[in-house]
Scaffold this active site. Sequence first.
Site, PDB file in Angstrom:
ATOM      1  N   ASN A   7       5.221 -17.450   1.898  1.00 55.78           N
ATOM      2  CA  ASN A   7       5.582 -16.253   3.046  1.00 55.78           C
ATOM      3  C   ASN A   7       4.947 -15.231   2.247  1.00 55.78           C
ATOM      4  OD1 ASN A   7       6.782 -14.101   4.095  1.00 55.78           O
ATOM      5  ND2 ASN A   7       8.851 -15.276   3.946  1.00 55.78           N
ATOM      6  N   ARG A  74       4.147 -18.679   6.815  1.00 56.01           N
ATOM      7  CA  ARG A  74       5.044 -17.877   7.855  1.00 56.01           C
ATOM      8  C   ARG A  74       4.398 -16.784   8.345  1.00 56.01           C
ATOM      9  NH1 ARG A  74       9.107 -13.621   7.052  1.00 56.01           N
ATOM     10  NH2 ARG A  74      10.617 -13.716   9.079  1.00 56.01           N
ATOM     11  N   HIS A 163      13.354 -13.962  13.903  1.00 59.73           N
ATOM     12  CA  HIS A 163      14.216 -15.017  12.939  1.00 59.73           C
ATOM     13  C   HIS A 163      14.254 -16.369  13.787  1.00 59.73           C
ATOM     14  CE1 HIS A 163      16.887 -11.484  11.550  1.00 59.73           C
ATOM     15  NE2 HIS A 163      15.978 -11.846  10.557  1.00 59.73           N
ATOM     16  N   GLY A 192      21.583 -10.808   7.799  1.00 62.11           N
ATOM     17  CA  GLY A 192      21.098 -10.742   6.569  1.00 62.11           C
ATOM     18  C   GLY A 192      20.779  -9.227   6.518  1.00 62.11           C
ATOM     19  N   GLY A 194      17.989  -7.892   7.818  1.00 61.77           N
ATOM     20  CA  GLY A 194      17.983  -7.758   9.413  1.00 61.77           C
ATOM     21  C   GLY A 194      18.996  -8.773   9.816  1.00 61.77           C
ATOM     22  N   ASP A 264      23.702  -2.280   1.574  1.00 56.01           N
ATOM     23  CA  ASP A 264      24.014  -3.556   1.080  1.00 56.01           C
ATOM     24  C   ASP A 264      25.598  -3.881   1.446  1.00 56.01           C
ATOM     25  OD1 ASP A 264      25.394  -5.470  -0.647  1.00 56.01           O
ATOM     26  OD2 ASP A 264      23.760  -5.008  -2.373  1.00 56.01           O
ATOM     27  N   ARG A 266      27.932  -5.913   0.751  1.00 53.64           N
ATOM     28  CA  ARG A 266      28.778  -5.895  -0.292  1.00 53.64           C
ATOM     29  C   ARG A 266      29.572  -4.549  -0.486  1.00 53.64           C
ATOM     30  NH1 ARG A 266      25.135  -9.873  -3.825  1.00 53.64           N
ATOM     31  NH2 ARG A 266      23.744  -8.361  -2.443  1.00 53.64           N
ATOM     32  N   GLU A 315      26.631 -15.895   5.469  1.00 56.47           N
ATOM     33  CA  GLU A 315      26.798 -17.224   4.654  1.00 56.47           C
ATOM     34  C   GLU A 315      28.111 -16.786   3.698  1.00 56.47           C
ATOM     35  OE1 GLU A 315      23.294 -18.490   2.611  1.00 56.47           O
ATOM     36  OE2 GLU A 315      22.284 -18.099   4.742  1.00 56.47           O
ATOM     37  N   GLU A 365      14.696 -21.073   6.040  1.00 57.67           N
ATOM     38  CA  GLU A 365      13.542 -21.104   6.868  1.00 57.67           C
ATOM     39  C   GLU A 365      12.375 -21.650   6.344  1.00 57.67           C
ATOM     40  OE1 GLU A 365      14.883 -17.109   6.633  1.00 57.67           O
ATOM     41  OE2 GLU A 365      13.745 -16.361   8.273  1.00 57.67           O
TER      42      GLU A 365
END
Length: 380
Positions: A7, A74, A163, A192, A194, A264, A266, A315, A365
């Site tokens: 990638n 990719r 994606h 994510g 994105g 972020d 989190r 996730e 991916e």
Amino acid sequence: MKVLVVNSGSSSIKYRLFRLSAEGGDSLVLCAGLVEHIGEREGPADHRGALERVIGELEGRGYHPANLDAIGHRVVHGGRDFGQATRVEAATLERIRALSPLAPLHNPANLLGIEVMGELAPDTPQFAVFDTAFHQTMPPEAYRYALPEHFTREHGIRRYGFHGISHQYIATETTRRLGDGGRRRLVSLHLGNGASAAAILDGKSIDTTMGMTPLGGLVMGSRAGDIDAGVLLYLQRELGMDAARLDRLLNRESGLLALAGSNDMRRVLALADGGDEGAALAVKLFCYRIRKYIGAYFAILGGLDALVFTGGIGEHSAEIRALCCADLDHLGIALDPNRNTAPDADGRIDAEASPAKVLVIPANEELEIARQVSALLRGH
Ligand code: ADP
């Protein structure tokens, strides 16, 4: 068979070397790494330097490029030209180059990776795997903008979606885990930095939230997602913003970052927990937009058999998953709160009585790229 997945981005190159079984079902990661800071003082001078380092690292582990079966790259934008992964030949490079105006940040860097790798490992077949390809099955009513046709014909202005490699992996993996029962009508949520959603019917993408560029659809780390085009005209006209300024605003200064001061999730969740109103709104808006698309995709799929969360946020954040699925019983979506915090072996988090299955599946991916390359090598 050994397949190296590369990638190649503008300032970093990620790689992962897989060993795949003959029929492509089983896989093992033999080694993986990341070369960063390309073109900066502490990193390699250019992509050639970076890929030489990758090859050096592989050789250090006993893997020589000449002994690889294939290298899969990719590539972000395949335009209308690429509906599936493709073996790289001179003409392929030209076509990818011609698509660069559609993805000026990504395609040139992806292309450099392929070209330099071709020089460093000339005898190893190379393949390009496109992030747009999976969505080429969208029907015209999903991919066309309601603009004069010649913009589409002559300039390629239409929705492509991104994606795709991740959504395709999710479609395959959902079928593997649920059998045929769970796969007919699937909504895949890649959340994510994105973020995008895809409506998948019988394994084929029929709609997705990103458009001609990755700016469309869901709220993202630093992108606004869907926005009335009139806003851009207003900013141009009244605030004198030019294309470069708008590009920066839309790609890097919007989304969670604009609403909460951090891209972020989190951190945004922690701020919201601490009573920060901007962060609380950011979380609400992020989930609200996702819920709208779940409803929209329920409508066009004619119901829902499975809803899948993937990507860093999908996730890892039970809280976001719960907010996205709250009060959706009328769509047949019900989470089990315990499973949501500790998914079962198949990644299931739905309540026993939920008509739609809900799953958490880690994005992969790289494995999807390796599998597609191996299928092509085997002549599928
Ligand atoms: P990229 O799209 O760059 O590949 P990722 O898929 O890794 O990024 O997703 C990054 C996002 O995932 C960030 O917003 C990060 O805050 C978020 N994230 C990672 N872990 C958690 C977590 N435990 N809770 C909430 N968000 C998380």
